[in-house]
Scaffold this active site. Structure first.
Site, short mmCIF file in Angstrom:
data_model
loop_
_atom_site.label_atom_id
_atom_site.label_comp_id
_atom_site.label_asym_id
_atom_site.label_seq_id
_atom_site.Cartn_x
_atom_site.Cartn_y
_atom_site.Cartn_z
N GLU A 170 44.24 43.42 28.02
CA GLU A 170 43.99 42.11 27.61
C GLU A 170 43.70 41.92 26.36
OE1 GLU A 170 40.93 38.81 29.09
OE2 GLU A 170 41.77 39.71 30.79
N HIS A 225 39.57 29.76 34.19
CA HIS A 225 38.53 30.87 34.70
C HIS A 225 37.33 30.64 33.59
CE1 HIS A 225 41.58 32.70 37.23
NE2 HIS A 225 41.09 33.45 37.44
N LYS A 231 52.19 38.49 37.66
CA LYS A 231 51.02 39.21 37.03
C LYS A 231 51.60 40.61 36.58
CE LYS A 231 46.53 40.40 37.28
NZ LYS A 231 45.06 40.33 38.08
N LYS A 262 41.51 45.61 36.82
CA LYS A 262 40.32 45.07 36.52
C LYS A 262 39.30 45.40 37.50
CE LYS A 262 41.23 41.52 33.26
NZ LYS A 262 40.83 40.15 32.96
N ARG A 296 33.85 60.80 37.00
CA ARG A 296 34.75 60.68 35.74
C ARG A 296 35.97 60.11 36.19
NH1 ARG A 296 31.59 65.03 33.71
NH2 ARG A 296 30.12 64.32 32.29
N HIS A 312 35.38 31.89 44.33
CA HIS A 312 36.02 32.05 43.12
C HIS A 312 37.26 30.97 42.95
CE1 HIS A 312 37.77 33.94 39.71
NE2 HIS A 312 38.83 34.19 40.32
N HIS A 328 34.21 30.47 36.10
CA HIS A 328 33.23 31.41 35.96
C HIS A 328 32.00 30.87 35.65
CE1 HIS A 328 36.14 35.24 35.44
NE2 HIS A 328 36.14 34.86 36.64
N GLU A 359 44.81 30.77 43.03
CA GLU A 359 45.23 31.53 42.30
C GLU A 359 47.06 31.63 42.45
OE1 GLU A 359 44.03 33.27 39.86
OE2 GLU A 359 41.92 33.61 40.52
N ARG A 389 47.86 39.07 28.14
CA ARG A 389 47.19 38.96 29.77
C ARG A 389 45.98 37.66 29.74
NH1 ARG A 389 45.14 44.23 33.29
NH2 ARG A 389 44.18 42.90 34.73
N ASN A 402 43.97 33.94 32.91
CA ASN A 402 42.60 33.49 33.09
C ASN A 402 42.41 31.98 32.90
OD1 ASN A 402 41.04 35.93 33.21
ND2 ASN A 402 41.29 36.14 31.14
#
Length: 382
Positions: free
Chosen positions: A245, A256, A235, A152, A130, A274, A260, A194, A249, A253
């Site tokens: 996000e 993206h 960032k 993330k 956990r 990527h 993606h 990036e 935030r 992206n």
């Protein structure tokens, strides 16, 4: 800022998240300090290093030696390379290996690798017992400036990228710019997308600096540390204001939503890294912004020109095997974009530009407009 930059002591960037705050340590040969920093951060902790086969050949023994010198026991978990490792099966293998290594809640998982390793190891740490803390030691440019910062973590679904995961902040990030010397030129260029993104979305002055100095960054001069630190500060500032996000935030992206979808269309394979997908996605986002009258065509062309100058793909036709099914079909790409995490109640949300250096969140973009835009770009002749 010019080529007079010199290598210096470590640069520290703080990610201000209250009781989850942590430092990003940036500089050459910082990997040697891993053991001392872990010992100071978590006295008495055991560790397990998650890495991939290629990174292990170059950097695993050095990381283990640093930990051993600080009296820290460690285990190793070696995974396959590439996005193909970010699966249910890959997560199970890492999780079971961490359990077998008897990593407890007061121990640490160390992600030694690029974005795939960081995402996979971080997600495994998030769900192990956990929640176990982890340290990011990013070994790719993309991971150093983007995926290692912000918490993330996750894996891919057959239906889309990063659709399963958790926000789980690292407790430390060590970005050793010397390890980037072992990257292939293509991997380095993919990470550079990036870096350029931070200029395009929020810092026109940085973008201008990159236009003038990106060659020095590629050569490994101190421009590299400056670019990594500038990217991480950008960032970190956004993450500290919007950790999960819910608003700002999402600006990170940029490129993206398109990118993606293109990665999914190419099967998350080495046909399209990527960062390469992000580069094409940024150009598409800039061109869509121009088509909507938000920026000038000259600004959109400036984004495309710089990414092309850096050796990145900038058009759909640049993708290996472009003519294969799935890449020439605007409707198929629209279906993949509909799985984007920014979609709300079926409505597409895009990150677009209202100026070079100023991105905005644009909700409820008309799908028919995007479909027609994609058809036009798919028909473009190189």
């Amino acid at each position: 800022m010019t080529a007079t930059l010199k290598h210096s002591d470590a640069i520290t960037v703080d990610v201000a998240l209250g009781d989850r705050a942590y430092d990003i340590i940036i500089g050459r040969d910082m990997l040697a300090s891993l053991g001392a920093r872990v010992a100071a951060l978590r006295p008495g902790a055991r560790t397990a290093i998650v890495t991939d086969r290629t990174v292990a050949k170059h950097w695993l023994e050095k990381a283990e030696a640093s930990l051993a010198a600080a009296g820290i026991a460690t285990a190793r978990v070696i995974v396959d390379e590439g996005e193909g490792a970010k699966t249910y099966a890959g997560l199970e293998r890492v999780s079971e290996a961490l359990i077998a290594a008897r990593i407890e809640r007061n121990d640490l998982v160390i992600a030694l690798g690029g974005g795939v390793v960081g995402d996979l190891a971080g997600f495994a740490a998030a769900i192990l017992r956990r929640g176990v803390d982890f340290v990011q030691v990013p070994t790719s440019l993309l991971a150093q400036v983007d995926s290692s910062v912000g918490g993330k973590t996750g894996i891919n679904s057959p239906q889309g990228k990063n659709l399963l995961g958790a926000f789980h902040q690292p407790v430390l990030v060590i970005a050793d710019t010397a390890v980037l010397d072992t990257l292939s030129p293509r991997q380095f260029r993919a990470g550079y997308a990036e870096v350029a993104k931070y200029g395009v979305l929020g810092d026109e002055a940085f973008f201008t600096w990159l236009e003038k100095n990106h060659a020095d960054l590629f050569k490994g001069s101190a421009a590299r540390e400056y670019a990594v630190a500038t990217s991480c500060r950008a960032k970190a500032a956004i993450v500290s204001r919007d950790e999960r996000e819910t608003g700002e935030r999402a600006l990170l992206n940029l490129g993206h939503t398109f990118g993606h979808a293109l990665e999914a269309a190419t099967g998350f394979s080495d046909r399209l890294f990527h960062g390469e997908g992000v580069a094409i996605g940024m150009v598409l986002a800039a061109e869509l912004s121009a088509e909507l009258g938000m920026i000038s065509g000259q600004d959109a062309a400036r984004v495309q020109r710089h990414l092309a100058d850096a050796g990145l793909p900038t058009h759909l036709q640049d993708i290996a095997g472009f003519a294969q099914e799935g890449l020439t079909d605007a409707d198929a790409l629209m279906t993949l974009m509909a799985q984007d995490k920014k979609v709300k109640r079926g409505k597409l949300t895009f990150i677009l530009l209202e100026a070079l250096g100023r991105a905005v969140i644009v909700p409820d973009v008309e799908p028919a407009l995007v479909r027609d835009f994609l058809k036009e770009k798919l028909a473009r002749k190189k």
